[in-house]
Write a protein that holds these residues in place. Structure first.
Motif, PDB file in Angstrom:
ATOM      1  N   ALA A  47       0.593  -1.273  -0.378  1.00  0.00           N
ATOM      2  CA  ALA A  47      -0.177   0.177  -0.006  1.00  0.00           C
ATOM      3  C   ALA A  47       1.025   1.033   0.286  1.00  0.00           C
ATOM      4  N   THR A  48       1.764   1.473   0.773  1.00  0.00           N
ATOM      5  CA  THR A  48       2.930   2.511   1.271  1.00  0.00           C
ATOM      6  C   THR A  48       3.332   2.855  -0.064  1.00  0.00           C
ATOM      7  N   GLY A  49       4.151   1.652  -1.296  1.00  0.00           N
ATOM      8  CA  GLY A  49       4.823   1.211  -1.627  1.00  0.00           C
ATOM      9  C   GLY A  49       3.975   1.556  -3.515  1.00  0.00           C
ATOM     10  N   GLU A  50       2.603   1.336  -3.276  1.00  0.00           N
ATOM     11  CA  GLU A  50       1.602   1.998  -4.304  1.00  0.00           C
ATOM     12  C   GLU A  50       2.085   0.316  -5.335  1.00  0.00           C
ATOM     13  N   GLU A  51       1.641  -0.540  -4.713  1.00  0.00           N
ATOM     14  CA  GLU A  51       1.899  -1.661  -5.423  1.00  0.00           C
ATOM     15  C   GLU A  51       0.884  -2.609  -6.075  1.00  0.00           C
ATOM     16  N   THR A  52       1.481  -2.947  -6.706  1.00  0.00           N
ATOM     17  CA  THR A  52       0.900  -4.246  -8.235  1.00  0.00           C
ATOM     18  C   THR A  52       1.519  -5.721  -6.810  1.00  0.00           C
ATOM     19  N   VAL A  53       0.331  -6.299  -6.391  1.00  0.00           N
ATOM     20  CA  VAL A  53       0.766  -8.190  -5.934  1.00  0.00           C
ATOM     21  C   VAL A  53       0.271  -9.060  -6.602  1.00  0.00           C
ATOM     22  N   LEU A  54       1.532 -10.333  -6.902  1.00  0.00           N
ATOM     23  CA  LEU A  54       1.230 -11.104  -7.493  1.00  0.00           C
ATOM     24  C   LEU A  54       0.828 -12.292  -5.905  1.00  0.00           C
ATOM     25  N   SER A  55      -0.445 -12.364  -5.845  1.00  0.00           N
ATOM     26  CA  SER A  55      -0.390 -13.409  -4.961  1.00  0.00           C
ATOM     27  C   SER A  55      -1.872 -14.272  -5.093  1.00  0.00           C
TER      28      SER A  55
END
Length: 133
Positions: A104-112
């Motif tokens: 959330a803080t890195g404004e990332e997308t997660v593959l999970s």
């Protein structure tokens, strides 16, 4: 000076045998800090809801603790604050909450495969196979 989990626990608990020396060190030193790992261990304590000794508002406790014992590097502090909120509000596990905080803080997308990320509004690319595969 780097401190680890026992120092943080002494500050969080109402009554801890190390509380007095920990508070004394906070008053005498201006270089107290720790890492995201020590805070991860504290989040695990908050997650164990059967232990009444740690039944406190995790978000508030972490915010207060970060004022006393910052994380180095500082970029991880927002991730830990977010994790404490995810732990309380969405009942995520401590480590999923920390991952979510970093995402959330890195404004990332997660593959999970972890669907809890969907509950908190994070952008997740499903790792699990699609139906019919």
């Amino acid at each position: 000076m780097y401190v680890e989990t026992d120092f943080l626990i002494a500050l969080v608990k109402n009554d801890d045998w190390l509380q007095e020396p920990a508070l004394r060190e906070l008053e005498e030193r201006d270089d107290i800090h720790t890492s995201i790992l020590a805070y991860a261990e504290v989040l695990v304590l908050f997650y164990d809801r059967d232990d009444s000794e740690y039944k406190i508002d995790a978000s508030r406790a972490i915010a207060n603790l970060l004022e006393l014992v910052p994380i180095v590097p500082e970029t991880h502090e927002d991730a830990v604050l977010a994790a404490a909120t995810f732990l309380d509000e969405y009942e995520m596990t401590p480590f999923d909450a920390l991952h979510a905080g970093v995402i959330a803080t890195g404004e990332e997308t997660v593959l999970s495969t972890e669907q809890d990320y969907d509950k908190v509004g994070l952008d997740r690319v499903p790792l699990e196979p699609h139906k019919g595969e």
